[in-house]
Design an enzyme around this catalytic site. Structure first.
Site, short mmCIF file in Angstrom:
data_model
loop_
_atom_site.label_atom_id
_atom_site.label_comp_id
_atom_site.label_asym_id
_atom_site.label_seq_id
_atom_site.Cartn_x
_atom_site.Cartn_y
_atom_site.Cartn_z
CE LYS A 192 40.69 37.15 32.86
NZ LYS A 192 40.20 36.06 32.05
CB SER A 247 47.19 35.36 24.47
OG SER A 247 47.62 36.04 25.62
N1 PMP Z 1 45.46 36.08 27.23
C1 PMP Z 1 45.62 35.34 28.34
C2 PMP Z 1 46.94 34.66 28.56
C3 PMP Z 1 44.58 35.21 29.26
O1 PMP Z 1 44.74 34.46 30.36
C4 PMP Z 1 43.34 35.87 29.00
C5 PMP Z 1 42.20 35.71 29.95
N2 PMP Z 1 41.66 34.41 29.95
C6 PMP Z 1 43.20 36.63 27.83
C7 PMP Z 1 44.30 36.71 26.98
C8 PMP Z 1 41.91 37.29 27.42
O2 PMP Z 1 41.36 38.22 28.32
P1 PMP Z 1 39.81 38.40 28.52
O3 PMP Z 1 39.34 37.25 29.40
O4 PMP Z 1 39.66 39.71 29.20
O5 PMP Z 1 39.11 38.32 27.21
#
Ligand code: PMP
Length: 360
Positions: free
Chosen positions: A56, A298
């Site tokens: 991010k 994630s």
């Molecule tokens: N994993 C984590 C830990 C995140 O903070 C984010 C962003 N919110 C994402 C995945 C997904 O990224 P994006 O917002 O680009 O879809």
């Protein structure tokens, strides 16, 4: 002193950096050596190498610089945003460097590390009740922006989000896999900035790459096929009916963001594979223990999907898996639940195997 012949050497980066913000992006693609079928090549793109330790940072710097370019952000104006954490940490870094005050709204369910990191970098963190989910923190940020005349970052709707992934993340993948085979790119979504921005470019430049999108098994917003109700500003009008709370922090808020909708409408991904949060935790631990690669839940969930694809793939298949952040951000979450603070039986036995310097 002579340097041993076989020692690893480094050369420096060949430049000095004018600001921490110039160190964002150009994250390494790293081979996975000890997990998965031997005849499939699995790589991870480790976004923890960004200065704020997550993907991010890319979006944070571009939201602020796009608003500086078009004049919607005035010098010294307060920035406000609803964020599950990583965007807030990225914005806190950017705002600290550029001198903007930052106010973040965040549901009280997200990890304590996130709040304290933002406050460490000078942001104010306004907690919202977890029962009100993502929409509650989002509406609070909107209310504050309207009341105080603050700049609302709007990560879920702004063009600045997917744009920076088209301009950086996608270009890095094209460059690092130039003249090399790449069959799959696996990613989840929070705002959808990564999949939309990368999908725009790869679908044109490398159409043979299968983009695989993932979401939590118990919150299959896209998989449900149920369209998101929106207002005139493309913001969510209501919580999506398929949403349920899940442990994959940063993934799948309780609505389908406008940024992600572009990927859905344009078929930027070839497949959608749900994954259980518990698999995300398990694979994040395996990545840490077998590869020495620390990632969050994630990242573990994305890697779990990559491994499932690898198991079914023919020899020679090449898979790239996005790892959005670092495991260190999850010490107070289920990721570290089984990682002890005190010595276990093995450690006590080692301690007792010599006579001195023992605890008790
Ligand atoms: N994993 C984590 C830990 C995140 O903070 C984010 C962003 N919110 C994402 C995945 C997904 O990224 P994006 O917002 O680009 O879809």
């Amino acid at each position: 002193m002579s340097i041993p012949k076989d020692i690893r050497t480094t050369n420096g980066r060949g430049r000095v950096y004018d600001s921490i913000l110039d160190t964002i992006g150009d994250t390494p693609v790293i081979r996975v050596n000890n997990l998965g079928p031997k005849d499939v090549d699995i790589y991870v793109k480790a976004e923890a190498f960004n200065p704020g330790a997550s993907v991010k940072d890319r979006l944070a710097v571009n939201i602020i610089e796009a608003a500086e370019r078009d004049g919607t952000l005035k010098p010294g104006q307060t920035v406000v945003e609803a964020t599950s954490g990583n965007t807030g940490i990225g914005l806190a870094m950017v705002c600290a460097q550029k001198g903007y005050p930052l106010v973040v709204t965040m549901a009280d369910s997200f990890s304590i590390e996130r709040r304290r990191l933002m406050r460490m970098m000078g942001a104010k963190v306004i907690l919202t009740p977890r029962a009100e989910k993502g929409i509650g923190m989002y509406k609070k940020a909107q209310e504050l922006a309207e009341k105080h005349g603050w700049f609302l970052a709007r990560q879920f709707e702004t063009e600045a989000n997917a744009d920076i992934h088209s301009a950086t993340t996608a270009q890095e993948i094209l460059s690092d896999f130039k003249d090399k085979r790449l069959d799959y790119l696996v990613t989840g979504y929070g705002t959808g900035g990564t999949v939309t921005g990368v999908g725009r470019i790869l679908s044109k430049e490398r159409p043979e790459i299968n983009i695989v999108l993932s979401e939590p098994a118990n919150a299959q917003l896209i998989g449900s096929g149920h369209a998101q109700e929106r207002n005139a500003n493309r913001e969510p009008a209501v919580s999506h009916p398929a949403f349920e709370p899940h442990p994959v922090q940063g993934w799948t808020p309780d609505f389908i963001p406008a940024v992600l909708q572009e990927a859905v409408d344009n078929d930027y991904y070839n497949d959608l594979i749900p994954i259980a949060g518990s698999d995300g935790v398990a694979w994040a631990i395996k990545l840490a223990q077998s590869e020495g690669i620390l990632t969050g839940i994630s990242g573990g969930a994305t890697f779990a999907v990559a491994m499932a694809i690898a198991e079914k793939s023919e020899a020679g298949t090449v898979i790239l898996c996005m790892l959005p952040d670092t495991g260190e951000r999850y010490m107070t979450t289920p990721l570290f639940e089984d990682i002890a603070e005190d010595m276990n039986a093995d450690e006590i036995a080692i301690s007792h195997s010599t006579p001195n310097h023992r605890m008790g």
